[in-house]
Write a protein that holds these residues in place. Structure first.
Motif, PDB file in Angstrom:
ATOM      1  N   TYR A   3       0.679  -1.245   0.098  1.00 28.26           N
ATOM      2  CA  TYR A   3       0.241  -0.039   0.321  1.00 28.26           C
ATOM      3  C   TYR A   3       0.992   1.318   0.023  1.00 28.26           C
ATOM      4  CZ  TYR A   3      -4.495  -2.435   0.776  1.00 28.26           C
ATOM      5  OH  TYR A   3      -5.660  -4.088   0.470  1.00 28.26           O
ATOM      6  N   ALA A   4       1.398   0.979   1.136  1.00 27.86           N
ATOM      7  CA  ALA A   4       2.950   2.076   0.909  1.00 27.86           C
ATOM      8  C   ALA A   4       3.694   2.400  -0.448  1.00 27.86           C
ATOM      9  CB  ALA A   4       3.752   2.304   1.903  1.00 27.86           C
ATOM     10  N   ALA A   5       3.520   1.716  -1.089  1.00 26.64           N
ATOM     11  CA  ALA A   5       4.235   1.718  -2.218  1.00 26.64           C
ATOM     12  C   ALA A   5       3.345   3.234  -3.342  1.00 26.64           C
ATOM     13  CB  ALA A   5       4.952   0.697  -3.435  1.00 26.64           C
ATOM     14  N   HIS A   6       2.453   2.075  -3.414  1.00 24.31           N
ATOM     15  CA  HIS A   6       1.566   2.925  -4.311  1.00 24.31           C
ATOM     16  C   HIS A   6       0.823   4.166  -3.647  1.00 24.31           C
ATOM     17  CE1 HIS A   6      -1.741   2.347  -8.127  1.00 24.31           C
ATOM     18  NE2 HIS A   6      -2.642   3.215  -6.718  1.00 24.31           N
ATOM     19  N   ILE A   7       0.690   4.835  -2.310  1.00 26.55           N
ATOM     20  CA  ILE A   7      -0.169   5.348  -1.979  1.00 26.55           C
ATOM     21  C   ILE A   7       0.561   5.815  -1.295  1.00 26.55           C
ATOM     22  CG2 ILE A   7      -2.400   6.304  -0.545  1.00 26.55           C
ATOM     23  CD1 ILE A   7      -3.989   3.429  -1.521  1.00 26.55           C
ATOM     24  N   ARG A   8       1.210   6.576  -1.082  1.00 23.18           N
ATOM     25  CA  ARG A   8       2.450   7.421  -0.078  1.00 23.18           C
ATOM     26  C   ARG A   8       1.743   8.313   1.399  1.00 23.18           C
ATOM     27  NH1 ARG A   8       6.351   5.467  -3.133  1.00 23.18           N
ATOM     28  NH2 ARG A   8       6.658   6.214  -5.228  1.00 23.18           N
ATOM     29  N   ALA A   9       0.759   7.986   1.001  1.00 21.73           N
ATOM     30  CA  ALA A   9      -0.322   8.438   2.881  1.00 21.73           C
ATOM     31  C   ALA A   9       0.098   7.527   3.246  1.00 21.73           C
ATOM     32  CB  ALA A   9      -1.006   9.580   2.271  1.00 21.73           C
ATOM     33  N   THR A  10       0.077   6.159   2.957  1.00 23.40           N
ATOM     34  CA  THR A  10      -0.272   4.951   3.755  1.00 23.40           C
ATOM     35  C   THR A  10       0.742   5.057   5.371  1.00 23.40           C
ATOM     36  OG1 THR A  10      -0.697   3.405   2.495  1.00 23.40           O
ATOM     37  CG2 THR A  10       0.066   2.811   4.292  1.00 23.40           C
ATOM     38  N   PRO A  11       1.940   5.369   5.198  1.00 25.99           N
ATOM     39  CA  PRO A  11       2.959   5.963   6.397  1.00 25.99           C
ATOM     40  C   PRO A  11       2.395   6.499   7.664  1.00 25.99           C
ATOM     41  CG  PRO A  11       4.589   5.423   5.362  1.00 25.99           C
ATOM     42  CD  PRO A  11       2.955   6.150   4.608  1.00 25.99           C
ATOM     43  N   VAL A  12       1.934   7.423   6.889  1.00 29.98           N
ATOM     44  CA  VAL A  12       1.413   8.344   7.898  1.00 29.98           C
ATOM     45  C   VAL A  12       0.264   7.927   8.720  1.00 29.98           C
ATOM     46  CG1 VAL A  12       0.465  10.469   8.429  1.00 29.98           C
ATOM     47  CG2 VAL A  12       2.972  10.732   6.866  1.00 29.98           C
ATOM     48  N   TYR A  39      -1.488   5.121   9.015  1.00 27.05           N
ATOM     49  CA  TYR A  39      -0.577   4.041   9.603  1.00 27.05           C
ATOM     50  C   TYR A  39      -0.434   4.257  11.213  1.00 27.05           C
ATOM     51  CZ  TYR A  39       2.081   0.315  11.971  1.00 27.05           C
ATOM     52  OH  TYR A  39       2.297  -0.739  12.425  1.00 27.05           O
ATOM     53  N   LEU A  40       0.507   5.182  11.109  1.00 20.98           N
ATOM     54  CA  LEU A  40       1.357   5.942  12.560  1.00 20.98           C
ATOM     55  C   LEU A  40      -0.430   6.694  13.489  1.00 20.98           C
ATOM     56  CD1 LEU A  40       4.352   6.998  10.971  1.00 20.98           C
ATOM     57  CD2 LEU A  40       4.208   5.578  12.445  1.00 20.98           C
ATOM     58  N   LEU A  41      -1.150   7.608  12.302  1.00 22.59           N
ATOM     59  CA  LEU A  41      -1.856   7.919  12.834  1.00 22.59           C
ATOM     60  C   LEU A  41      -2.650   6.878  13.745  1.00 22.59           C
ATOM     61  CD1 LEU A  41      -2.876  10.687  10.944  1.00 22.59           C
ATOM     62  CD2 LEU A  41      -1.744  10.873  13.196  1.00 22.59           C
ATOM     63  N   ALA A  42      -2.554   5.813  13.291  1.00 17.96           N
ATOM     64  CA  ALA A  42      -4.505   4.803  13.227  1.00 17.96           C
ATOM     65  C   ALA A  42      -4.203   3.794  14.126  1.00 17.96           C
ATOM     66  CB  ALA A  42      -4.295   4.273  12.451  1.00 17.96           C
ATOM     67  N   VAL A  43      -2.344   3.529  14.460  1.00 21.10           N
ATOM     68  CA  VAL A  43      -1.834   2.313  15.836  1.00 21.10           C
ATOM     69  C   VAL A  43      -1.874   3.412  16.063  1.00 21.10           C
ATOM     70  CG1 VAL A  43       0.197   1.341  15.924  1.00 21.10           C
ATOM     71  CG2 VAL A  43      -0.886   1.253  13.947  1.00 21.10           C
ATOM     72  N   ALA A  72      -5.551   6.822  17.441  1.00 22.86           N
ATOM     73  CA  ALA A  72      -6.569   6.620  16.998  1.00 22.86           C
ATOM     74  C   ALA A  72      -6.417   4.924  18.016  1.00 22.86           C
ATOM     75  CB  ALA A  72      -6.761   6.094  16.020  1.00 22.86           C
ATOM     76  N   LEU A  73      -5.876   4.123  17.631  1.00 16.80           N
ATOM     77  CA  LEU A  73      -6.142   2.852  18.958  1.00 16.80           C
ATOM     78  C   LEU A  73      -5.940   2.714  20.102  1.00 16.80           C
ATOM     79  CD1 LEU A  73      -4.974   0.334  16.025  1.00 16.80           C
ATOM     80  CD2 LEU A  73      -7.536   0.741  16.559  1.00 16.80           C
ATOM     81  N   PRO A  74      -4.986   3.491  20.514  1.00 22.71           N
ATOM     82  CA  PRO A  74      -4.888   3.827  22.007  1.00 22.71           C
ATOM     83  C   PRO A  74      -6.016   4.716  22.350  1.00 22.71           C
ATOM     84  CG  PRO A  74      -2.917   4.294  20.725  1.00 22.71           C
ATOM     85  CD  PRO A  74      -3.927   4.118  20.049  1.00 22.71           C
TER      86      PRO A  74
END
Length: 253
Positions: A179-188, A190-194, A197-199
């Motif tokens: 997903y990161a290779a195709h959508i550049r915002a994926t790491p950001v 992921y970090l916000l979600a994990v 958001a989850l905590p």
């Protein structure tokens, strides 16, 4: 009687006692001076840590990189020890993983071999926290350091010794990389979600439980139902293909 005396002592020597007795921030008052001092302390601490990490990486990373590459050819459990040792030397797990990530991206290092080295780096960074805690010999510092250490050890015992269990983090990392290779915002995202958001959801549910057990169970059931519906849509109803089509997946892979 002892409890009342302790309460009076705390009120007299903690609540009513001045913390800032002089210096540049004295005129800002207790609250303002404390905030300014905290901000300055965080800036100086962060700058010092960044400087030490950069210096150690420049001095030691050449040899450490060669050790990591050599460890990738060895037994997985020995690779964990090498990752731990290198991280203790350079005082930063991010330095260890940043040396490995480009090698994986170029295909020089297999993902299956990076896993034990990364796990070793996670252990190594807890050792540095233990050393810092032992230097101060304070109960709270040592307790947090041991919690950090035991958490990482427990995670390794769950996910690493049994080969099929290793496929869970490996498959997750491959999917995230796709997903990161195709959508550049994926790491950001992921970090916000994990890490945000989850905590946040967990803390929110915990707060509801403290207010009302029945309401807490209700909110928990709603969250679990929403997560189940989302997973069903994503996997069974192929909702994932609305984010990244089959053609794009094949092109990335």
């Amino acid at each position: 009687h002892c409890y009342l005396d302790a309460d009076l002592y705390y009120d007299a020597y903690v609540n009513k006692r001045k913390i800032i007795k002089g210096g540049l921030v004295e005129s800002a008052g207790e609250a303002g001076g404390g905030i300014i001092t905290l901000i300055l302390a965080i800036i100086l601490l962060s700058g010092g840590l960044i400087g030490v990490t950069k210096l150690l990486s420049k001095v030691l990373m050449g040899k450490a990189r060669r050790a990591l590459v050599a460890a990738s050819m060895m037994n997985d459990y020995f690779a964990i020890l090498v990752g731990t040792g290198v991280t203790i030397i350079v005082q930063s797990s991010s330095v260890t993983t940043s040396a490995l990530t480009p090698l994986c991206g170029m295909g020089v290092l297999k993902l299956e071999k990076m896993l034990p080295l990364s796990l070793g780096a996670n252990i190594g960074t807890t050792i540095t926290a233990l050393i810092a805690g032992l230097a101060e010999l304070k109960h709270d510092a040592l307790q947090i350091a041991f919690v950090h250490f035991c958490f990482n050890i427990l995670g390794i015992l769950i996910w690493f010794p049994i080969p099929p269990m290793r496929q869970v983090p490996l498959s997750a990392s491959r999917t995230l990389g796709m997903y990161a290779a195709h959508i550049r915002a994926t790491p950001v995202v992921y970090l916000l979600a994990v890490f945000v958001a989850l905590p946040g959801v967990g803390l929110g549910i915990s707060a509801v439980f403290e207010a009302s057990t029945a309401a807490g169970f209700g909110v928990l059931l709603v969250v679990l139902a929403a997560a189940s519906i989302g997973l069903y849509w994503w996997i069974k109803m192929e909702g994932c293909y609305t984010v990244l089509s089959k053609e794009d997946r094949d092109r990335v892979n």
